[in-house]
Design an enzyme around this catalytic site. Structure first.
Site, PDB file in Angstrom:
ATOM      1  N   LYS A  32      50.274  44.518  33.388  1.00 58.37           N
ATOM      2  CA  LYS A  32      51.009  44.230  31.900  1.00 58.37           C
ATOM      3  C   LYS A  32      49.978  45.135  30.977  1.00 58.37           C
ATOM      4  CE  LYS A  32      50.353  39.780  33.906  1.00 58.37           C
ATOM      5  NZ  LYS A  32      48.899  38.992  34.231  1.00 58.37           N
ATOM      6  N   GLY A  73      34.750  38.431  39.127  1.00 60.83           N
ATOM      7  CA  GLY A  73      36.252  39.051  38.744  1.00 60.83           C
ATOM      8  C   GLY A  73      36.332  40.035  37.431  1.00 60.83           C
ATOM      9  N   ALA A  74      36.717  41.180  37.756  1.00 62.34           N
ATOM     10  CA  ALA A  74      36.430  42.398  36.294  1.00 62.34           C
ATOM     11  C   ALA A  74      38.003  43.187  36.762  1.00 62.34           C
ATOM     12  CB  ALA A  74      35.743  43.496  36.167  1.00 62.34           C
TER      13      ALA A  74
HETATM   14  P1  NAP Z   1      43.201  43.322  39.302  1.00 60.36           P
HETATM   15  O1  NAP Z   1      43.388  43.853  38.304  1.00 60.36           O
HETATM   16  O2  NAP Z   1      44.189  43.953  40.926  1.00 60.36           O
HETATM   17  O3  NAP Z   1      41.119  42.735  39.779  1.00 60.36           O
HETATM   18  C1  NAP Z   1      41.204  42.290  40.807  1.00 60.36           C
HETATM   19  C2  NAP Z   1      40.014  41.707  40.608  1.00 60.36           C
HETATM   20  O4  NAP Z   1      39.446  41.232  42.436  1.00 60.36           O
HETATM   21  C3  NAP Z   1      38.570  42.652  40.755  1.00 60.36           C
HETATM   22  O5  NAP Z   1      37.751  42.533  39.978  1.00 60.36           O
HETATM   23  C4  NAP Z   1      38.316  43.301  42.350  1.00 60.36           C
HETATM   24  O6  NAP Z   1      37.102  43.796  42.236  1.00 60.36           O
HETATM   25  C5  NAP Z   1      38.316  41.985  43.046  1.00 60.36           C
HETATM   26  N1  NAP Z   1      38.629  41.582  43.991  1.00 60.36           N
HETATM   27  C6  NAP Z   1      39.340  41.900  45.118  1.00 60.36           C
HETATM   28  N2  NAP Z   1      39.279  41.666  46.042  1.00 60.36           N
HETATM   29  C7  NAP Z   1      38.279  40.954  46.154  1.00 60.36           C
HETATM   30  C8  NAP Z   1      37.246  40.528  47.385  1.00 60.36           C
HETATM   31  N3  NAP Z   1      36.791  41.077  48.533  1.00 60.36           N
HETATM   32  N4  NAP Z   1      35.878  40.207  47.092  1.00 60.36           N
HETATM   33  C9  NAP Z   1      35.427  40.536  46.067  1.00 60.36           C
HETATM   34  N5  NAP Z   1      35.927  40.374  44.588  1.00 60.36           N
HETATM   35  C10 NAP Z   1      37.962  41.454  44.953  1.00 60.36           C
HETATM   36  O7  NAP Z   1      43.935  41.661  39.528  1.00 60.36           O
HETATM   37  P2  NAP Z   1      44.243  40.983  38.355  1.00 60.36           P
HETATM   38  O8  NAP Z   1      45.702  40.803  37.694  1.00 60.36           O
HETATM   39  O9  NAP Z   1      42.963  40.501  37.810  1.00 60.36           O
HETATM   40  O10 NAP Z   1      43.978  39.707  39.017  1.00 60.36           O
HETATM   41  C11 NAP Z   1      43.513  38.552  39.896  1.00 60.36           C
HETATM   42  C12 NAP Z   1      44.142  36.979  40.323  1.00 60.36           C
HETATM   43  O11 NAP Z   1      44.563  36.114  39.853  1.00 60.36           O
HETATM   44  C13 NAP Z   1      44.813  37.165  41.129  1.00 60.36           C
HETATM   45  O12 NAP Z   1      45.062  37.090  42.356  1.00 60.36           O
HETATM   46  C14 NAP Z   1      46.020  37.029  39.949  1.00 60.36           C
HETATM   47  O13 NAP Z   1      47.290  36.965  41.024  1.00 60.36           O
HETATM   48  C15 NAP Z   1      45.257  35.678  39.717  1.00 60.36           C
HETATM   49  N6  NAP Z   1      46.379  35.382  38.311  1.00 60.36           N
HETATM   50  C16 NAP Z   1      47.006  33.890  38.447  1.00 60.36           C
HETATM   51  C17 NAP Z   1      47.211  33.695  37.396  1.00 60.36           C
HETATM   52  C18 NAP Z   1      47.577  32.393  36.990  1.00 60.36           C
HETATM   53  O14 NAP Z   1      47.533  31.937  36.477  1.00 60.36           O
HETATM   54  N7  NAP Z   1      47.393  31.660  37.477  1.00 60.36           N
HETATM   55  C19 NAP Z   1      47.247  34.347  36.168  1.00 60.36           C
HETATM   56  C20 NAP Z   1      46.807  36.219  36.062  1.00 60.36           C
HETATM   57  C21 NAP Z   1      45.978  36.492  37.340  1.00 60.36           C
HETATM   58  P3  NAP Z   1      36.735  45.327  42.359  1.00 60.36           P
HETATM   59  O15 NAP Z   1      36.709  45.569  40.974  1.00 60.36           O
HETATM   60  O16 NAP Z   1      35.559  44.839  42.491  1.00 60.36           O
HETATM   61  O17 NAP Z   1      38.293  45.971  43.149  1.00 60.36           O
END
Ligand code: NAP
Length: 277
Positions: A66, A127-128
């Site tokens: 992305k 989340g960030a």
């Molecule tokens: P990303 O950029 O990899 O960010 C992951 C985030 O999760 C970071 O803030 C990370 O914290 C945190 N995290 C991971 N494991 C953790 C844990 N065990 N405890 C606490 N915090 C944790 O991922 P993303 O693109 O933002 O996506 C996040 C989620 O949203 C994914 O599961 C994705 O599938 C979902 N999503 C869904 C949709 C939808 O349409 N429903 C759309 C977009 C995304 P740190 O910074 O500390 O590592």
């Protein structure tokens, strides 16, 4: 000849986007062919240009591309500009127009499908990562009372809040970054889990006192019932997964490409049935 679209990512075989867009095409009577493109991790740009040059009209972009899609876009439209991430590409003449529809998808799922207005609400965003960047502007433009961002790595939450500082006037009490352990004693009306923790059957260390009476707990993960959903329900919150967001962001992409906004209830119901099998 149908107009060609696809979702591009790595991996991409799990994506529900082909099923969603097939349902939109059926419902609107549009003749489209929607497939999957597996791009090599170091070959995103080449894969996009090949798809376009072979007659493709647009792409949905999923992990991990992305951010790269944002850089590849010759024009960034709407919420993509501030989000720094693009999930929809539209090929217009020589232009590659990048959009981000994730935040619109979240807001529509909250306000239309779940009937939870964001306006005047205290919102906690956990989340960030990329998803949080995508939803910040659309959520703020709904004019919440406040928006607090919590993240395991606090510096990333601080950077996120700093990035959107110029938009903080949309929230009556502004936006702030907090570590999870500073949330005890503060209540929120909408608690959004935008972490990927649920995919590993984990949840962010959020205190159970964050749920105000009648609060909505929203987990963007939709592939399974997550520990956060279970935790929220055990503590009296209404809970929703992110399936509606997924379908609503796809509907906005369809609108960008086709100029028609598809009805989303049938697609959501279809996916729910498939997931229960
Ligand atoms: P990303 O950029 O990899 O960010 C992951 C985030 O999760 C970071 O803030 C990370 O914290 C945190 N995290 C991971 N494991 C953790 C844990 N065990 N405890 C606490 N915090 C944790 O991922 P993303 O693109 O933002 O996506 C996040 C989620 O949203 C994914 O599961 C994705 O599938 C979902 N999503 C869904 C949709 C939808 O349409 N429903 C759309 C977009 C995304 P740190 O910074 O500390 O590592």
């Amino acid at each position: 000849m149908p107009h060609k679209y696809a979702v591009i990512g790595n991996p991409v075989d799990h994506s529900l986007s082909p099923a969603i867009h097939a349902e939109f095409a059926r419902a609107t009577g549009h003749d489209i062919a929607y497939g999957r493109v597996l791009a090599p991790l170091d070959g995103f740009r080449a894969a996009v240009l090949k798809f376009r040059d072979e007659g493709g009209s647009g792409l949905n972009v999923t992990l991990p591309f992305k951010h790269e899609a944002w850089h590849l876009s010759s024009t960034r439209s709407g919420f993509a500009l501030a989000a720094g991430a693009v999930n929809t590409l539209a090929f217009k003449g020589g232009e590659i127009v990048g959009h981000n529809t994730d935040g619109i998808g979240l807001v529509r799922d909250l306000t239309r499908n779940l009937r939870v207005p964001v306006r005047g609400k205290r919102v906690l965003l956990m989340g960030a990562g990329g998803a949080s960047y995508g939803v910040m502007e659309p959520t703020l433009r709904e004019q919440p009372q406040s928006l607090v961002v919590a993240n395991r790595t606090l510096e990333k939450a601080i950077a996120l809040v700093g990035h959107f500082e110029k938009l903080q006037q949309y929230a009556l009490e502004g936006i702030a970054a907090r570590p999870y352990d500073a949330l005890a004693g503060t209540q929120f009306d909408i608690v959004i889990n935008a972490t990927s923790a649920g995919l590993e059957d984990a949840m962010p260390p959020v205190p159970d006192s964050v749920f105000a009476p009648g609060a909505l707990a929203y987990d963007m993960v939709y592939v399974k019932r997550t520990p956060f959903i279970q935790f929220a329900q055990e503590h009296g919150a209404r809970a929703s997964d992110g399936l509606g967001m997924l379908v609503e962001q796809a509907a906005e992409s369809f609108f960008i490409w086709r100029g028609v906004y598809p009805e989303t209830r049938a697609a959501i119901a279809m996916l729910r049935r498939q997931m229960q099998k």
